[in-house]
Structures are given as C-alpha cells and as structure tokens.
Design an enzyme around this catalytic site. Structure first.
Site, PDB file in Angstrom:
ATOM      1  CB  SER A  15      -0.922   0.005   1.227  1.00  0.00           C
ATOM      2  OG  SER A  15      -0.136   0.009   2.415  1.00  0.00           O
ATOM      3  N   GLY A  17       5.183   3.103  -0.222  1.00  0.00           N
ATOM      4  CA  GLY A  17       6.642   3.009  -0.328  1.00  0.00           C
ATOM      5  C   GLY A  17       7.153   1.977  -1.318  1.00  0.00           C
ATOM      6  N   GLY A  19       6.976  -1.332  -1.434  1.00  0.00           N
ATOM      7  CA  GLY A  19       6.057  -2.381  -1.881  1.00  0.00           C
ATOM      8  C   GLY A  19       5.129  -1.876  -2.970  1.00  0.00           C
ATOM      9  CB  SER A 142      17.423  -3.134   5.964  1.00  0.00           C
ATOM     10  OG  SER A 142      18.198  -2.001   6.298  1.00  0.00           O
ATOM     11  CE1 TYR A 155      12.849  -1.231   9.391  1.00  0.00           C
ATOM     12  CE2 TYR A 155      15.236  -1.013   9.453  1.00  0.00           C
ATOM     13  CZ  TYR A 155      14.051  -1.024   8.743  1.00  0.00           C
ATOM     14  OH  TYR A 155      14.071  -0.812   7.379  1.00  0.00           O
TER      15      TYR A 155
HETATM   16  N1  LIG Z   1      12.772   3.210   3.403  1.00  0.00           N
HETATM   17  C1  LIG Z   1      13.969   2.765   3.696  1.00  0.00           C
HETATM   18  O1  LIG Z   1      14.936   3.526   3.891  1.00  0.00           O
HETATM   19  C2  LIG Z   1      14.202   1.280   3.790  1.00  0.00           C
HETATM   20  C3  LIG Z   1      15.524   0.836   3.798  1.00  0.00           C
HETATM   21  C4  LIG Z   1      15.762  -0.521   3.909  1.00  0.00           C
HETATM   22  C5  LIG Z   1      14.709  -1.404   3.997  1.00  0.00           C
HETATM   23  N2  LIG Z   1      13.426  -0.953   3.987  1.00  0.00           N
HETATM   24  C6  LIG Z   1      12.359  -1.940   4.122  1.00  0.00           C
HETATM   25  O2  LIG Z   1      11.445  -1.843   3.059  1.00  0.00           O
HETATM   26  C7  LIG Z   1      10.185  -2.353   3.484  1.00  0.00           C
HETATM   27  C8  LIG Z   1       9.095  -1.390   3.056  1.00  0.00           C
HETATM   28  O3  LIG Z   1       9.264  -0.183   3.774  1.00  0.00           O
HETATM   29  P1  LIG Z   1       8.948   1.260   3.157  1.00  0.00           P
HETATM   30  O4  LIG Z   1      10.186   2.042   3.284  1.00  0.00           O
HETATM   31  O5  LIG Z   1       8.312   1.110   1.850  1.00  0.00           O
HETATM   32  O6  LIG Z   1       7.929   1.810   4.274  1.00  0.00           O
HETATM   33  P2  LIG Z   1       6.382   2.285   4.199  1.00  0.00           P
HETATM   34  O7  LIG Z   1       6.201   3.241   3.088  1.00  0.00           O
HETATM   35  O8  LIG Z   1       6.034   2.724   5.567  1.00  0.00           O
HETATM   36  O9  LIG Z   1       5.615   0.950   3.831  1.00  0.00           O
HETATM   37  C9  LIG Z   1       5.431  -0.058   4.764  1.00  0.00           C
HETATM   38  C10 LIG Z   1       4.391  -1.026   4.246  1.00  0.00           C
HETATM   39  O10 LIG Z   1       4.218  -2.081   5.195  1.00  0.00           O
HETATM   40  C11 LIG Z   1       2.832  -2.226   5.470  1.00  0.00           C
HETATM   41  N3  LIG Z   1       2.630  -2.721   6.821  1.00  0.00           N
HETATM   42  C12 LIG Z   1       3.065  -2.208   7.993  1.00  0.00           C
HETATM   43  N4  LIG Z   1       2.649  -2.971   9.016  1.00  0.00           N
HETATM   44  C13 LIG Z   1       1.934  -3.993   8.490  1.00  0.00           C
HETATM   45  C14 LIG Z   1       1.257  -5.110   9.024  1.00  0.00           C
HETATM   46  N5  LIG Z   1       1.222  -5.340  10.351  1.00  0.00           N
HETATM   47  N6  LIG Z   1       0.641  -5.968   8.180  1.00  0.00           N
HETATM   48  C15 LIG Z   1       0.670  -5.740   6.848  1.00  0.00           C
HETATM   49  N7  LIG Z   1       1.289  -4.709   6.269  1.00  0.00           N
HETATM   50  C16 LIG Z   1       1.922  -3.844   7.091  1.00  0.00           C
HETATM   51  C17 LIG Z   1       2.245  -0.830   5.255  1.00  0.00           C
HETATM   52  O11 LIG Z   1       0.873  -0.906   4.903  1.00  0.00           O
HETATM   53  P3  LIG Z   1      -0.382  -0.729   5.904  1.00  0.00           P
HETATM   54  O12 LIG Z   1      -0.041   0.360   6.849  1.00  0.00           O
HETATM   55  O13 LIG Z   1      -1.493  -0.418   4.939  1.00  0.00           O
HETATM   56  O14 LIG Z   1      -0.558  -2.046   6.559  1.00  0.00           O
HETATM   57  C18 LIG Z   1       3.046  -0.374   4.040  1.00  0.00           C
HETATM   58  O15 LIG Z   1       2.446  -0.876   2.870  1.00  0.00           O
HETATM   59  C19 LIG Z   1      10.274  -2.537   4.993  1.00  0.00           C
HETATM   60  O16 LIG Z   1      10.470  -3.889   5.303  1.00  0.00           O
HETATM   61  C20 LIG Z   1      11.509  -1.726   5.353  1.00  0.00           C
HETATM   62  O17 LIG Z   1      12.136  -2.245   6.486  1.00  0.00           O
HETATM   63  C21 LIG Z   1      13.145   0.373   3.881  1.00  0.00           C
END
Ligand SMILES: NC(=O)c1ccc[n+]([C@@H]2O[C@H](COP(=O)([O-])OP(=O)(O)OC[C@H]3O[C@@H](n4cnc5c(N)ncnc54)[C@H](OP(=O)(O)O)[C@@H]3O)[C@@H](O)[C@H]2O)c1
Length: 339
Positions: A15, A17, A19, A142, A155
């Site tokens: 929904s 970022g 994903g 990550s 985390y």
């Molecule tokens: N951004 C960065 O700098 C970065 C760097 C390294 C790794 N990552 C990893 O990339 C992945 C995606 O993160 P993002 O940066 O795209 O963050 P984001 O924009 O906050 O997206 C997080 C996603 O996870 C979903 N989510 C959260 N809790 C959930 C739950 N209990 N059940 C189902 N869905 C859930 C949220 O959707 P809902 O709220 O609709 O459930 C949202 O779709 C994460 O695993 C993060 O650790 C991010």
C-alpha cells in the site's frame, strides 16, 4: 525462472513506499499480482493504478503479524491465479528511539511485524512452492541486516533475524534439491513514508540518512531477482561501502558511526514529529510511493545496476581493491640517501 510477464507475484506491504513501487514495476511488465497490507483504501487505489498500467491485481487485506492472515493470503493467491511464482516479503514498521526509551510492548510489536511477518510469509509461500517444485522468495531486508545502526534496535534485530532465517532455510532447500530460490534485497536509505510512519521518541521527525535513494532503485533489484537467481543484493553504493567496512573492521565502523554523533544527528530533522505512527494501525489515506526526500534522492545506483547484480564483477572489484590496498600498504625499503 519464468519471465515476469508469466509470473504470479504476492507482495506484502504493497500500500505504500517500496512495496507499492514494486507492485507498479511488476504491473508495467504485466505480471499477475496479489497485494497485501492493512489499509484497504490504499490497496484498492494501487489495484486501480496496476489496472491502468495494464496489469491485473487482487487486494487482500492482511496484517502480517497474524499467521492465519498470512496463510489466508497465500490461499487467496492460489485460489485466484492457481499458483505463486514469486513471494515478496516487504511489510515493515519502525520506531526511532533509544532502547532505554522504548517500551517492551513496542519492541515486541516491531519484532512481530518485521521478523515474524517475514517468517510467516516464508512458511506460507513454501507450501504451494514445494508442491510445484518451483518459486522464488524475495525478502526486502535492509543494509542493517549486515550492520546495525543506533536508534532503531528492534528493527535492526528483525533485519538480522531475516538474514539468519533466510540463510538456514536456503541450506535446507539446497540439501533436499528443492528448486526454490531465496534472495535478500538489502536497500540503503530510501525515500519512502517509512520515516513519516515511524513512531518517534527523538523529539523531532526522523529522516533517512543521506545519500537517500529513490524507491525505483529497489524496484530494479527486486524485478531483477524475480528473473535471475541471486543470493543477496545490496541496493545503493553507500550500503555496499558500509558492508565492506563491516567486514574489514566492525570496531572501526562503530567509531566512525558515532564520531561526532554522526548516526544520531543524521537520523533527525529539525521539524517536530508529525505525531502519528503505523505500529498498530495503518496510516489513513490512500498512501504514496515516496516520502518527503524526493528532491534529494538519487534516481538510480550505478553500483547496484552494474556491479551488485553480477557477483563475478563484484568479486573482481573486491580483488582489485584488495590488490590496491596491498600495494599501498606494502613495506618500503629504507632510503639510503646521504650514504
Ligand atoms: N525506506 C527505507 O529507507 C528502507 C531501507 C531498507 C529497507 N526498507 C524496508 O522496506 C520495506 C518497506 O518499507 P517502506 O520504506 O516502503 O515503508 P512504508 O512506506 O512505511 O511501507 C510499509 C508497508 O508495510 C505495510 N505494513 C506495515 N505494518 C503492516 C502489518 N502489520 N501488516 C501488513 N502490512 C503492514 C504498510 O501498509 P499498511 O499500513 O497499509 O498495513 C506499508 O504498505 C520494509 O520492510 C523496510 O524495512 C526500507
């Protein structure tokens, strides 16, 4: 591995970022998608965007912290499309605070979503994949899977846990000659709403540490891993440098990261925190791909595209760096000037 056009792909955390960007990336290649997250309005919006791009998608409201819901997600994917070719574990949450300032409940919640959510995903994907003796599981981990950073210890622990679980499972699959591929994609800091969704006890809004990369950099590596079997992919040259320094001297890296409060200063903005987080409920609204750092984000990583995706090139580069270091540090004969 099948071409993306023929794949059925499940994506958790679709929904927002990374994903969401990954879902749109697969849609452009006409994959069949099953999209999971808690925010139904945002998921429905992503389904519409996928359809506008010519793809087809099923939205399944799922909280990945509940095994039964993740199992139901796998069942829904099979019921709709008949199989699962690629499963992408990506849903995640975060809190920016010192360990001293976090509650035990917050720590448990982050590990439940960020680690158990991925373990549930792997378990749920394995059953249908084993039956068909094919499939790929891509874990969006990550760079902190390889090297910790302060101010979000649970985390970091989850991301380390994903690395260990993935490695153990991979060996079991190799041992039983089961052709299911496991890849860890390890992004550096990415411009997504993660930092706006994070619970903050820093007194200010957290931010990604520069250099910040665009979500598209991760999309490129996830799509690559869906067609090419790879063990690990680091997204972003900054992450690769950190991983290299961690191998050379973790103690030196500790010092560099805390020198002058580097990793404490660079994770904070000077703005007040927005006051909301998505630990226990989704962020309201229809979601977005990017966060608040689009102006400064790098649109692609030359290093990841040309080196990291090709392990033999990475080996050559490491060899060249090692040889250069040996040459630079070799003992020189004492000078006999003046004799
Ligand atoms: N951004 C960065 O700098 C970065 C760097 C390294 C790794 N990552 C990893 O990339 C992945 C995606 O993160 P993002 O940066 O795209 O963050 P984001 O924009 O906050 O997206 C997080 C996603 O996870 C979903 N989510 C959260 N809790 C959930 C739950 N209990 N059940 C189902 N869905 C859930 C949220 O959707 P809902 O709220 O609709 O459930 C949202 O779709 C994460 O695993 C993060 O650790 C991010």
């Amino acid at each position: 591995m099948k071409p993306i056009e023929e794949q059925v792909v499940v994506i958790t955390g679709a929904s927002s970022g990374i994903g969401r960007a990954v879902a749109l990336g697969f849609a452009r290649r006409r994959a069949s998608l099953v999209l999971a997250a808690r925010n139904e309005a945002a998921l429905d919006e992503v389904v519409r965007e996928v359809e506008r791009l010519g793809g087809r998608a099923l939205a399944v409201r799922t909280d990945v912290s509940e095994w039964q819901q993740v199992k139901r997600l796998a069942d829904a994917a099979e019921a709709r499309f008949g199989r699962i070719d690629t499963w992408i574990n990506n849903a995640g949450i975060n809190e920016h605070a010192t360990v001293a300032d976090m509650t035990i409940e917050e720590i448990e919640r982050i590990i439940q979503v960020d680690l158990m959510g991925y373990i549930y995903g792997m378990k749920a994907a394995l059953e249908p994949m084993r039956r068909r003796r094919q499939g790929a599981i891509i874990n969006v981990a990550s760079i902190v899977s390889l090297r910790a950073a302060p101010l979000h210890a649970p985390y970091v622990a989850s991301k380390h846990g994903i690395a260990g679980f993935t490695e153990a499972l991979r060996m079991e699959l190799v041992h039983e000659k089961m052709p299911i591929r496991l890849t860890m994609v390890m992004p550096s800091f990415i411009d997504t709403p993660l930092f706006l969704n994070s619970r903050s006890r820093l007194g200010v809004q957290p931010r990604p540490v520069p250099p910040v990369y665009s979500p598209e950099t991760v999309v490129e590596s996830v799509l690559f891993a869906a067609e090419h079997p790879r063990r690990d992919i680091i997204v972003g040259g900054q992450g690769a440098l950190v991983a290299l320094l961690q191998r050379i001297s973790p103690a030196l890296l500790d010092r560099l990261m805390v020198a002058g409060g580097l990793m404490f200063r660079t994770q904070k903005t000077d703005k007040p925190d927005n006051g909301y987080d998505n630990l226990y409920q989704p962020t309201p609204g229809t979601g977005s791909v990017t966060g608040a750092w689009t102006d400064e984000s790098l649109s692609y990583s030359w290093y990841t595209r040309h080196i990291e995706h090709y392990p033999h090139r990475k080996l050559l580069l490491l060899g060249a760096l090692g040889a250069a270091a040996c040459l630079a540090l070799r003992p020189r004969p004492a000078r006999l000037d003046g004799l």
